[in-house]
Design an enzyme around this catalytic site. Structure first.
Site, mmCIF file in Angstrom:
data_model
loop_
_atom_site.group_PDB
_atom_site.id
_atom_site.type_symbol
_atom_site.label_atom_id
_atom_site.label_comp_id
_atom_site.label_asym_id
_atom_site.label_seq_id
_atom_site.Cartn_x
_atom_site.Cartn_y
_atom_site.Cartn_z
ATOM 1 N N CYS A 117 0.813 -1.360 0.240
ATOM 2 C CA CYS A 117 -0.059 -0.018 0.117
ATOM 3 C C CYS A 117 0.846 1.222 0.124
ATOM 4 O O CYS A 117 0.391 2.286 -0.364
ATOM 5 C CB CYS A 117 -1.075 -0.021 1.200
ATOM 6 S SG CYS A 117 -2.142 -1.478 0.921
ATOM 7 N N HIS A 257 -3.836 7.116 2.264
ATOM 8 C CA HIS A 257 -4.192 5.505 2.019
ATOM 9 C C HIS A 257 -5.661 5.569 2.280
ATOM 10 O O HIS A 257 -6.016 5.557 3.268
ATOM 11 C CB HIS A 257 -3.147 4.802 2.201
ATOM 12 C CG HIS A 257 -3.447 3.228 2.159
ATOM 13 N ND1 HIS A 257 -3.758 2.892 0.598
ATOM 14 C CD2 HIS A 257 -3.507 2.357 2.658
ATOM 15 C CE1 HIS A 257 -3.956 1.518 0.504
ATOM 16 N NE2 HIS A 257 -3.861 1.314 1.962
ATOM 17 N N ASN A 287 -10.075 -0.355 -1.224
ATOM 18 C CA ASN A 287 -8.503 -0.392 -1.301
ATOM 19 C C ASN A 287 -8.056 -0.814 -2.231
ATOM 20 O O ASN A 287 -7.856 -1.909 -2.565
ATOM 21 C CB ASN A 287 -8.298 -1.031 0.095
ATOM 22 C CG ASN A 287 -6.934 -0.864 0.490
ATOM 23 O OD1 ASN A 287 -5.900 -0.570 -0.430
ATOM 24 N ND2 ASN A 287 -6.388 -1.449 1.499
#
Ligand code: UT7
Length: 330
Positions: A117, A257, A287
């Protein structure tokens, strides 16, 4: 004018697949419900790249093409393409290699960068160094993941979170002080066992047993990752502001994020930013791993003003995490 060269973002592109996987559709696949998903994560739907023969590069290409169209640039002008991803089309050649071929970028070199990520932040800092050193004039940094390729749609703890998407930015030299100003990147391999893919690497190549045991999917211990993410993403963002003598009042946007809305809220609180200054599109895309940060910039690009201070922050598998300060250049 200063003679110091900084790397400014001069264009943003993005791509999300058309297909929307909604919470109500997930209710049919696993024992979950819309209310739980929305209150625990903030997600309502995510995009899924459907279709035979489509991979991460097929999302990178339209994201980069949007930049080329906007800048009226030919693909031949790209010096380097860096793709942050953990879902490359293949182990090799790199997704950057494949995307450059599809784009017709004949003068570019490039590579993939795996930092889960935090992939886009790591890639952005790397791309900025190529500009700052004078080695490259036009670097494209993409963050792209086809998470649906490694999600187990019978595991309710992971399938509700992840989606597919890609974003990209063009970096060019700037001598007026705009662009990437500072970056703090961190890594701690001790967190690896909380979030990883067990097989498919050199440690455990694909076998009948690895497939039977579902070891080619994301393995995540959600609570452990959450605990670290909530603290570390907030701490590193705070550290970045302190180091640059800034407070929340000096920041126009937090670009976090998009893993879980509760992690985002904790980071915003820690650096004293109200929710109006926080980019949030998790409800629509979920995500997308390395895709989240550039997709936020893509969604908010019309609202960004020259001189705005942005803090980009991420946390993910590795563990890897970090924060980057940008003075928006256009
Ligand atoms: O981007 C990469 C880094 N990843 C992250 O940052 C993800 C971080 N982790 C998270 O976002 C959260 O941990 C999750 C969203 C994955 C899970 O949320 P949570 O609040 O930590 O849930 P939990 O694992 O503590 O589970 C709470 C309860 C459990 O039931 P019991 O034991 O209390 O009866 C779970 O079995 O919720 C249950 N549960 C679900 N219920 C409905 C877990 N998943 C689901 C689900 N639907 N999908």
């Amino acid at each position: 004018m200063s003679s110091k060269i900084s790397a400014a973002i001069t264009a943003v592109g993005g791509y999300v697949p058309e297909y929307k996987l909604t919470n109500s559709e997930l209710e049919k696949l696993v024992d979950t419900n819309d209310e739980w998903i929305r209150t625990r994560t903030g997600i309502s739907e995510r995009r899924i790249l459907k279709g035979e023969g489509l991979a991460t590069s097929d999302m990178v290409v339209p994201a980069v093409q949007e930049i080329l169209d906007k800048k009226q640039m030919s693909a031949d002008e790209i010096d380097c393409l860096i793709v942050g991803t953990v879902t490359p089309d293949m182990v090799f050649p790199s997704t950057a290699n494949i995307a450059c071929h599809k784009l017709g970028a004949k003068n570019a070199w490039g590579f993939d960068l795996a930092a889960a990520c935090s992939g886009f932040l790591y890639a952005l800092t790397t791309g900025a160094s190529l500009i700052e050193s004078g080695r490259c004039k036009k670097v494209i940094v993409a963050g792209a993941d086809k998470m649906s390729a490694i999600v187990d749609y019978s595991d309710r703890t992971t399938c509700i979170i992840f989606g597919d998407g890609a974003g990209a930015v063009l970096l060019e030299p700037n001598t007026e002080g705009y662009g990437i100003k500072d970056s703090i990147l961190k890594s701690d391999g001790a967190g690896g066992h909380h979030l990883h893919m067990k097989a498919g690497g050199s440690l455990k190549p694909a076998s009948i047993a690895s497939v039977t045991n579902k070891e080619h999917f994301i393995y995540q211990e959600g609570q452990a990752v959450f605990k670290h993410a909530v603290k570390d993403m907030a701490d590193v963002s705070y550290e970045l502001l302190q180091r640059n003598n800034l407070t929340g009042d000096d920041i126009a946007w937090l670009v976090p994020h998009q893993a879980n809305k509760r992690i985002i809220d904790a980071t915003a609180n820690r650096i004293g930013l109200p929710h109006e200054k926080v980019m949030l599109n998790i409800q629509r895309y979920g995500n997308t791993t390395a895709g989240t940060l550039p997709l936020c910039l893509w969604d908010w690009q019309e609202k960004l003003k020259k001189g705005d201070n942005l803090v980009l922050a991420a946390f993910g598998g590795g563990f890897t995490w970090g924060a980057t300060l940008i003075k928006w250049g256009y």
